[in-house]
Enzyme design. Structure first.
Site, PDB file in Angstrom:
ATOM      1  N   HIS A  32       0.816  -1.219   0.000  1.00 39.54           N
ATOM      2  CA  HIS A  32       0.000   0.000   0.000  1.00 39.54           C
ATOM      3  C   HIS A  32       0.857   1.279   0.000  1.00 39.54           C
ATOM      4  CE1 HIS A  32       0.209  -0.184   4.395  1.00 39.54           C
ATOM      5  NE2 HIS A  32      -0.650  -1.159   4.492  1.00 39.54           N
ATOM      6  N   HIS A  40      -4.597 -10.797  13.201  1.00 38.65           N
ATOM      7  CA  HIS A  40      -4.749  -9.478  12.576  1.00 38.65           C
ATOM      8  C   HIS A  40      -5.615  -9.636  11.330  1.00 38.65           C
ATOM      9  CE1 HIS A  40      -3.817  -5.578  11.099  1.00 38.65           C
ATOM     10  NE2 HIS A  40      -2.623  -5.787  10.594  1.00 38.65           N
ATOM     11  N   GLU A  97      -5.888  -7.624   8.708  1.00 36.09           N
ATOM     12  CA  GLU A  97      -5.375  -7.146   7.413  1.00 36.09           C
ATOM     13  C   GLU A  97      -5.137  -8.348   6.484  1.00 36.09           C
ATOM     14  OE1 GLU A  97      -2.111  -4.296   7.534  1.00 36.09           O
ATOM     15  OE2 GLU A  97      -2.685  -3.585   5.550  1.00 36.09           O
ATOM     16  N   ASP A 142      -3.094  -9.365   4.332  1.00 41.17           N
ATOM     17  CA  ASP A 142      -1.808 -10.053   4.133  1.00 41.17           C
ATOM     18  C   ASP A 142      -1.662 -11.217   5.117  1.00 41.17           C
ATOM     19  OD1 ASP A 142      -1.727  -7.904   5.970  1.00 41.17           O
ATOM     20  OD2 ASP A 142       0.455  -7.854   5.954  1.00 41.17           O
ATOM     21  N   HIS A 176      -1.012  -3.569  14.180  1.00 35.44           N
ATOM     22  CA  HIS A 176      -1.021  -2.358  13.395  1.00 35.44           C
ATOM     23  C   HIS A 176      -2.439  -1.794  13.198  1.00 35.44           C
ATOM     24  CE1 HIS A 176      -1.063  -1.734   8.709  1.00 35.44           C
ATOM     25  NE2 HIS A 176      -0.921  -0.565   9.241  1.00 35.44           N
ATOM     26  N   ASP A 183       2.572  -8.374  13.096  1.00 37.42           N
ATOM     27  CA  ASP A 183       3.261  -7.252  12.445  1.00 37.42           C
ATOM     28  C   ASP A 183       4.438  -6.715  13.275  1.00 37.42           C
ATOM     29  OD1 ASP A 183       1.878  -7.109  10.064  1.00 37.42           O
ATOM     30  OD2 ASP A 183       0.520  -5.515  10.703  1.00 37.42           O
ATOM     31  N   TYR A 238      10.224  -0.672   8.398  1.00 33.20           N
ATOM     32  CA  TYR A 238       8.886  -1.194   8.695  1.00 33.20           C
ATOM     33  C   TYR A 238       8.252  -0.375   9.818  1.00 33.20           C
ATOM     34  CZ  TYR A 238       5.132  -4.520   9.291  1.00 33.20           C
ATOM     35  OH  TYR A 238       3.891  -5.090   9.345  1.00 33.20           O
ATOM     36  N   HIS A 276       6.129 -11.041   9.365  1.00 33.88           N
ATOM     37  CA  HIS A 276       6.810 -10.683   8.110  1.00 33.88           C
ATOM     38  C   HIS A 276       8.324 -10.795   8.295  1.00 33.88           C
ATOM     39  CE1 HIS A 276       3.230  -8.956   6.250  1.00 33.88           C
ATOM     40  NE2 HIS A 276       3.030  -8.193   7.296  1.00 33.88           N
TER      41      HIS A 276
HETATM   42 FE1  FEO Z   1      -0.953  -4.908   9.182  1.00 40.18          FE
HETATM   43 FE2  FEO Z   1       1.088  -7.324   7.968  1.00 40.18          FE
HETATM   44  O1  FEO Z   1      -0.514  -6.401   8.191  1.00 40.18           O
END
Ligand code: FEO
Length: 386
Positions: A25, A79, A81, A83, A145, A164, A192, A223
């Site tokens: 994003h 989470h 989100e 991903d 996040h 995250d 990050y 990640h």
């Molecule tokens: Fe906030 Fe890796 O997603």
């Protein structure tokens, strides 16, 4: 068939590496990323997180290399989100007996809105799930996040599943910090934090406090690489970044039309370089996500723009807009630029820097047409006095 990677006797990495992702994003991810998911084998089989939807088959293959996916009892969704949750409906279909644990109420609401009715169970701070010899303790970390974000601690393994937090956008097959080049890992961890978490420093500090009673020997991230050798290093860095600690360093950011604003930028950089490290960023040639990473820990910020159509350059406006959203703190800043006529840009930049929360430490530097040597020398003298 893709294989799981063994982490401990009972924990496997079953995620996906996204080698070619170049934007997250808007955050430039030149080194790709990974979506980390983990399988815990105990009396109850547990999957911690899923992956981005296009990688769902990879997740299933890696799980299938260890167990039959239909034997999964619990899925922890740290989470919402996509991903991390994108493959959740797919996995729910392949794991018919699995209950999905998510934070209450935010995670439950977010998953319901995004994926419709699945077998959700909401958990709160301190809730514990017994999975056999091991237990999973849930700790919401709102805004690390999203409002729903939570981490999971397994005391028997001394492992924190951090999602995250503490992650990096970094594609690598080395799953741990000690299997990768540490300066690269730290640079990506800082990038990050700057781009994803800078805005949430207060919440990050609260989360760090809540984590402090846990004895952590391994942080398994959502990640990039996970941590086992340099846990104090990454925790200390998060403390510093969350406290908005800055060092004597100057970041000069500019765009230029015919070279005059660039000449001023280089003069400012050279003057600062007499007393501290400096970085100079031409907005036409650098990614915003790299620049804000440097801004995070730099005391000084100088932003330059010529005037175009009574405005600042759109590249400069985009930089200031992105930086404003990240709510940086503890920076001293000033505006500079050249102009042909009108010359509104420098005031507009200074107004934005003030609105961002910077302390304006030097009056506006506005020069008509091409700067003379005398004008450049005067600028250098002003910088010397800062
Ligand atoms: Fe906030 Fe890796 O997603």
């Amino acid at each position: 068939m893709l294989k799981a990677m063994k982490i401990t006797d009972s924990i496997y990495w079953v995620g996906a590496i996204d080698w070619n992702m170049r934007t997250f994003h808007g955050y430039a991810t030149g080194r790709g990323t990974s979506y980390n998911a983990y399988l815990i084998l105990d009396e109850k089989i547990t999957l911690i997180d899923t992956v981005k939807e296009p990688f769902k088959e990879e997740l299933l293959e890696r799980i299938s290399s260890v167990i039959d996916p239909s034997s999964i009892d619990y899925i922890i969704s740290s989470h919402v989100e996509p991903d991390h949750s994108g493959a959740l409906p797919f996995m729910a279909a392949h794991c018919p007996k699995a209950t999905i644990y998510t934070s209450a109420p935010q995670g439950r609401k977010g998953l319901l809105n995004r994926y419709g009715v699945l077998k959700y169970e909401g958990v709160k701070a301190g809730d514990v799930l017994k999975i056999g010899k091991r237990t999973l303790q849930f700790l919401p970390v709102p805004m690390l996040h999203w409002p729903d974000s939570m981490v999971t601690y397994c005391p028997e393994e001394k492992v924190l599943f951090s999602n995250d937090a503490f992650g990096q956008h970094l594609a690598t097959t080395g799953r741990f910090d000690d299997e990768n080049d540490l300066p690269t890992v730290m640079a990506e961890a800082k990038k990050y934090y700057a781009n994803i978490l800078m805005l949430y420093g207060m919440q990050a500090k609260k989360a760090m406090q809540a984590l402090s009673p846990f004895r952590i020997e391994m942080i398994l991230t959502g990640h990039g690489v996970s941590w086992r050798k340099n846990i104090p290093l990454i925790l200390n860095c998060y403390e510093k970044w969350a406290s908005h600690e800055v060092e004597d360093r100057a970041v000069i950011v500019y765009d230029s039309m015919w070279g005059s604003t660039e000449t001023i930028a280089k003069t400012i950089a050279d003057a600062f370089a007499q007393k501290m490290p400096v970085a100079l960023y031409d907005l036409k040639k650098n990614e915003l996500s790299d620049i804000v990473t440097d801004v995070l820990t730099s005391r000084y910020l100088a932003v330059g723009s010529p005037t175009i159509n009574n405005q600042m350059m759109p590249t400069v406006a985009a930089f200031l807009c992105y930086l404003k959203g990240l709510a940086p703190k503890n920076h001293k800043a000033f505006a500079f630029g050249s102009f042909g006529w009108g010359g509104q840009s420098v005031q507009l930049v200074e107004t934005d820097l003030h609105a961002i929360g910077c302390e304006i430490c030097l009056g506006k530097i506005r020069i008509q047409d091409k700067p003379t040597q005398e004008q450049l020398d005067a600028i250098a003298q002003q910088i010397a006095l800062l």
